[in-house]
Scaffold this motif. Structure first.
Motif, PDB file in Angstrom:
ATOM      1  N   ASP A   3      -9.980   9.805  -8.207  1.00  0.00           N
ATOM      2  CA  ASP A   3     -10.055  10.044  -6.758  1.00  0.00           C
ATOM      3  C   ASP A   3     -10.241  11.537  -6.489  1.00  0.00           C
ATOM      4  O   ASP A   3     -10.275  12.355  -7.407  1.00  0.00           O
ATOM      5  N   LYS A  54     -10.076  15.788   0.461  1.00  0.00           N
ATOM      6  CA  LYS A  54     -10.735  16.691   1.391  1.00  0.00           C
ATOM      7  C   LYS A  54     -10.054  18.067   1.294  1.00  0.00           C
ATOM      8  O   LYS A  54      -8.853  18.156   1.004  1.00  0.00           O
ATOM      9  N   LEU A  59      -9.572   7.289   2.577  1.00  0.00           N
ATOM     10  CA  LEU A  59     -10.994   7.032   2.739  1.00  0.00           C
ATOM     11  C   LEU A  59     -11.429   6.164   1.557  1.00  0.00           C
ATOM     12  O   LEU A  59     -11.287   6.568   0.395  1.00  0.00           O
ATOM     13  N   VAL A 114     -13.905   4.562  -0.912  1.00  0.00           N
ATOM     14  CA  VAL A 114     -15.234   4.913  -1.416  1.00  0.00           C
ATOM     15  C   VAL A 114     -15.636   3.946  -2.518  1.00  0.00           C
ATOM     16  O   VAL A 114     -15.028   3.947  -3.594  1.00  0.00           O
ATOM     17  N   ASN A 125     -19.854   8.984   0.147  1.00  0.00           N
ATOM     18  CA  ASN A 125     -19.398   9.001   1.533  1.00  0.00           C
ATOM     19  C   ASN A 125     -18.820   7.653   1.931  1.00  0.00           C
ATOM     20  O   ASN A 125     -19.520   6.637   1.898  1.00  0.00           O
ATOM     21  N   PRO A 126     -17.555   7.608   2.310  1.00  0.00           N
ATOM     22  CA  PRO A 126     -16.924   6.347   2.715  1.00  0.00           C
ATOM     23  C   PRO A 126     -17.386   5.920   4.098  1.00  0.00           C
ATOM     24  O   PRO A 126     -17.804   6.746   4.912  1.00  0.00           O
ATOM     25  N   THR A 173     -11.781   3.435   6.443  1.00  0.00           N
ATOM     26  CA  THR A 173     -10.503   3.897   5.906  1.00  0.00           C
ATOM     27  C   THR A 173      -9.584   2.702   5.688  1.00  0.00           C
ATOM     28  O   THR A 173      -9.824   1.607   6.196  1.00  0.00           O
ATOM     29  N   CYS A 232      -9.609  10.581  -0.771  1.00  0.00           N
ATOM     30  CA  CYS A 232     -10.762   9.731  -1.079  1.00  0.00           C
ATOM     31  C   CYS A 232     -10.417   8.828  -2.260  1.00  0.00           C
ATOM     32  O   CYS A 232     -10.245   9.301  -3.392  1.00  0.00           O
ATOM     33  N   ARG A 288     -11.383   5.958  -4.779  1.00  0.00           N
ATOM     34  CA  ARG A 288     -12.564   5.352  -5.378  1.00  0.00           C
ATOM     35  C   ARG A 288     -12.235   3.949  -5.910  1.00  0.00           C
ATOM     36  O   ARG A 288     -11.309   3.768  -6.702  1.00  0.00           O
TER      37      ARG A 288
END
Length: 312
Positions: free
Chosen positions: A92, A95, A119, A121, A127-128, A131, A210, A212
């Motif tokens: 992951d 930001k 977020l 992804v 870019n997701p 949420t 983020c 993943r």
């Protein structure tokens, strides 16, 4: 100088992803951090990726054998020197303002634990489009401001997917560490035990983590993962005191039933997504009472196939 935050990454076979995780820590606007990476006996180039960074803030530890995410986090927490401990998984990333924002939230609310939205992804994307809270809006409602979570709310709503930042002094004062036996559900177990120890947890509505979703992760086999979560819930509930924690015990019973339903859904969804229609029909034949739960999944899969075919 003592760092304000110790970021801990348990890393197992994340060679392709670890660089993005490390970069996101080094690019934080909160500069006074240390990063502790625990290589959990990886068989790929994870250790080599970690070793490429020539930054005094990065410390790389290696387990002698594969211990799992819980024990790897414990090793990192024990080595952490920061006032706060931040959890980051090796596949992951964050930001840039995440730590700065969450530390400000902790100060404003005098919290021991702070989290934010995730977020989501998909593998192969950067870019997701959604949420975690957005996917749960029907269950949790619309979340537009920070909110507090106590032990009962944790058991009822399940915030175990969130990736917290913990006050290290609070963890040490209550001798709190992850249960090393857990390879799934460890975040829920740890958070609930922190809250039962009177930890104050505040969650931001902002999404700065983020997450993943990838095929090789521990959660890629939902049936196995949910079985482990149910086992975690049983052990955790058995440790609670019915005289003082009766409400939480009752909520954990409902949590267990919820996860049982999710596991039954996953047992049908897995062959459905693979196109194993014969296996799906066999499951439906053996479980006719579950047809009302199965049919919407079939409908969504058929729509997905139709959309995919139209795009070709």
């Amino acid at each position: 100088m003592k760092p304000s935050v110790s970021v801990i990454i348990p890393a197992f076979n994340v060679e392709a992803y670890l660089g993005a995780a490390i970069d996101s820590v080094l690019e934080q606007t909160q500069r006074d951090v240390e990063l502790i990476i625990v290589d959990d006996c990886s068989t790929d180039g994870t250790a080599e990726v970690a070793g490429r960074y020539q930054d005094a803030r990065i410390h790389v530890l290696r387990n002698a054998k594969n211990e799992g995410p819980s024990q790897s986090r414990n090793v990192a927490i024990d080595h952490a020197t920061g006032e706060w401990v931040a959890i980051l998984d090796g596949d992951d990333w964050w930001k840039p303002r995440r730590l700065e924002g969450l530390l400000a939230l902790a100060e404003a609310h005098r919290a021991d634990i702070v989290c934010d939205d995730l977020l989501l992804v998909p593998e192969g994307e950067r870019n997701p489009s959604v949420t975690f809270f957005q996917t749960q809006a029907r269950r949790l409602g619309r979340i537009e401001q920070p909110f507090e979570v106590n032990a009962l709310k944790m058991a009822v709503d399940d915030y175990g997917f969130l990736k917290p930042v913990f006050c290290k002094a609070f963890l040490n004062a209550h001798a709190l560490r992850y249960n090393p036996a857990l390879w799934a559900g460890e975040d829920f177990d740890f958070l609930l035990r922190c809250l039962l120890a009177s930890g104050r947890m505040v969650v931001s509505q902002e999404a700065m983590y983020c997450y993943r979703s990838r095929p090789g992760s521990l959660t890629s086999d939902p049936v196995r993962c949910l079985t482990r979560i149910i086992d975690m819930a049983d052990a955790l509930t058995a440790s609670l005191d019915p005289r003082t924690q009766g409400e939480v015990i009752a909520a954990m019973g409902r949590y267990r039933e919820w996860k049982l339903r999710e596991r039954e859904d996953a047992r049908f969804r897995a062959p459905l997504q693979k196109g194993a229609w014969g296996e799906c029909m066999s499951l439906a034949w053996r479980n006719p009472a579950k047809l009302p739960r199965y049919m919407p999944m079939v409908g969504r899969q058929l729509v997905s196939l139709a959309v995919s075919k139209a795009r070709r």
